[in-house]
Design a protein around this motif. Structure first.
Motif, short mmCIF file in Angstrom:
data_model
loop_
_atom_site.label_atom_id
_atom_site.label_comp_id
_atom_site.label_asym_id
_atom_site.label_seq_id
_atom_site.Cartn_x
_atom_site.Cartn_y
_atom_site.Cartn_z
N ASP A 68 41.11 51.26 48.70
CA ASP A 68 40.31 50.09 49.07
C ASP A 68 41.06 48.83 48.68
OD1 ASP A 68 38.24 51.74 49.94
OD2 ASP A 68 37.14 51.60 48.05
N THR A 69 40.88 47.77 49.47
CA THR A 69 41.48 46.48 49.13
C THR A 69 40.63 45.77 48.09
OG1 THR A 69 40.34 45.40 50.97
CG2 THR A 69 42.60 46.17 51.40
N ILE A 70 41.29 45.00 47.26
CA ILE A 70 40.61 44.15 46.27
C ILE A 70 41.23 42.76 46.31
CG2 ILE A 70 39.85 46.02 44.75
CD1 ILE A 70 42.21 45.34 42.88
N THR A 71 40.43 41.75 46.00
CA THR A 71 40.89 40.37 45.96
C THR A 71 41.11 39.96 44.52
OG1 THR A 71 39.63 39.87 47.97
CG2 THR A 71 40.37 37.99 46.64
N ALA A 72 42.30 39.43 44.25
CA ALA A 72 42.67 39.04 42.89
C ALA A 72 41.86 37.83 42.42
CB ALA A 72 44.15 38.74 42.83
N PRO A 73 41.63 37.76 41.11
CA PRO A 73 42.02 38.74 40.08
C PRO A 73 41.00 39.88 40.00
CG PRO A 73 41.00 36.84 39.03
CD PRO A 73 41.06 36.54 40.52
N ASP A 74 41.50 41.11 40.07
CA ASP A 74 40.63 42.28 40.00
C ASP A 74 41.48 43.51 39.70
OD1 ASP A 74 38.33 43.81 40.06
OD2 ASP A 74 37.94 43.51 42.20
N THR A 75 40.81 44.56 39.25
CA THR A 75 41.48 45.85 39.03
C THR A 75 40.63 46.95 39.65
OG1 THR A 75 40.40 46.22 36.90
CG2 THR A 75 42.54 45.10 36.84
N ILE A 76 41.29 48.06 39.97
CA ILE A 76 40.59 49.22 40.53
C ILE A 76 41.36 50.47 40.12
CG2 ILE A 76 41.83 49.15 42.74
CD1 ILE A 76 39.18 50.00 44.12
N THR A 77 40.63 51.56 39.95
CA THR A 77 41.29 52.85 39.72
C THR A 77 41.01 53.73 40.92
OG1 THR A 77 41.07 52.67 37.31
CG2 THR A 77 41.43 54.88 38.22
N TYR A 78 42.08 54.15 41.57
CA TYR A 78 41.98 55.04 42.72
C TYR A 78 42.10 56.49 42.26
CZ TYR A 78 43.45 50.86 45.44
OH TYR A 78 43.57 49.61 46.00
#
Length: 107
Positions: A68-78
């Motif tokens: 999935d795309t995320i917009t900074a500032p952000d974090t994600i765990t795939y």
């Protein structure tokens, strides 16, 4: 030749630093063990920019995984399903597929 990097476990980390849209991820090599599920901890620090991580057979090839795309500032765990066949593959940001790329090693 030898792969540019080797797996060190099933938790991979990658970041999109400020300016990544034009300059790329902070690493150009990720590696995972063959036949094991793994996670990618993605830190998007490129303020205001949309990024993700996708893994492909080759540049422009079939996708193993598209995060999935995320917009900074952000974090994600795939959470990524195992890739069974050892080899050198391709990873990219699907939003910036010509500037944000690297080699994905499965061993």
């Amino acid at each position: 030749g030898p792969p540019p990097c080797e797996p060190t476990g099933t938790t991979l980390t990658i970041a999109a630093p400020p300016g990544a849209a034009g300059n790329g991820f902070e690493t150009d090599c990720l590696a995972a063990p063959a036949g094991e599920a793994f996670t990618i901890e993605f830190d998007n620090s490129d303020t205001g920019q949309i990024h993700n991580v996708g893994i492909y057979q080759s540049a422009g090839g079939e996708a193993f995984f598209q995060g999935d795309t995320i917009t900074a500032p952000d974090t994600i765990t795939y959470d990524v399903e195992p890739i069974d066949d050892p080899g050198q593959y391709h990873f990219q940001c699907d939003v910036h597929p010509t500037t944000m790329t690297g080699t994905f090693v499965v061993q």
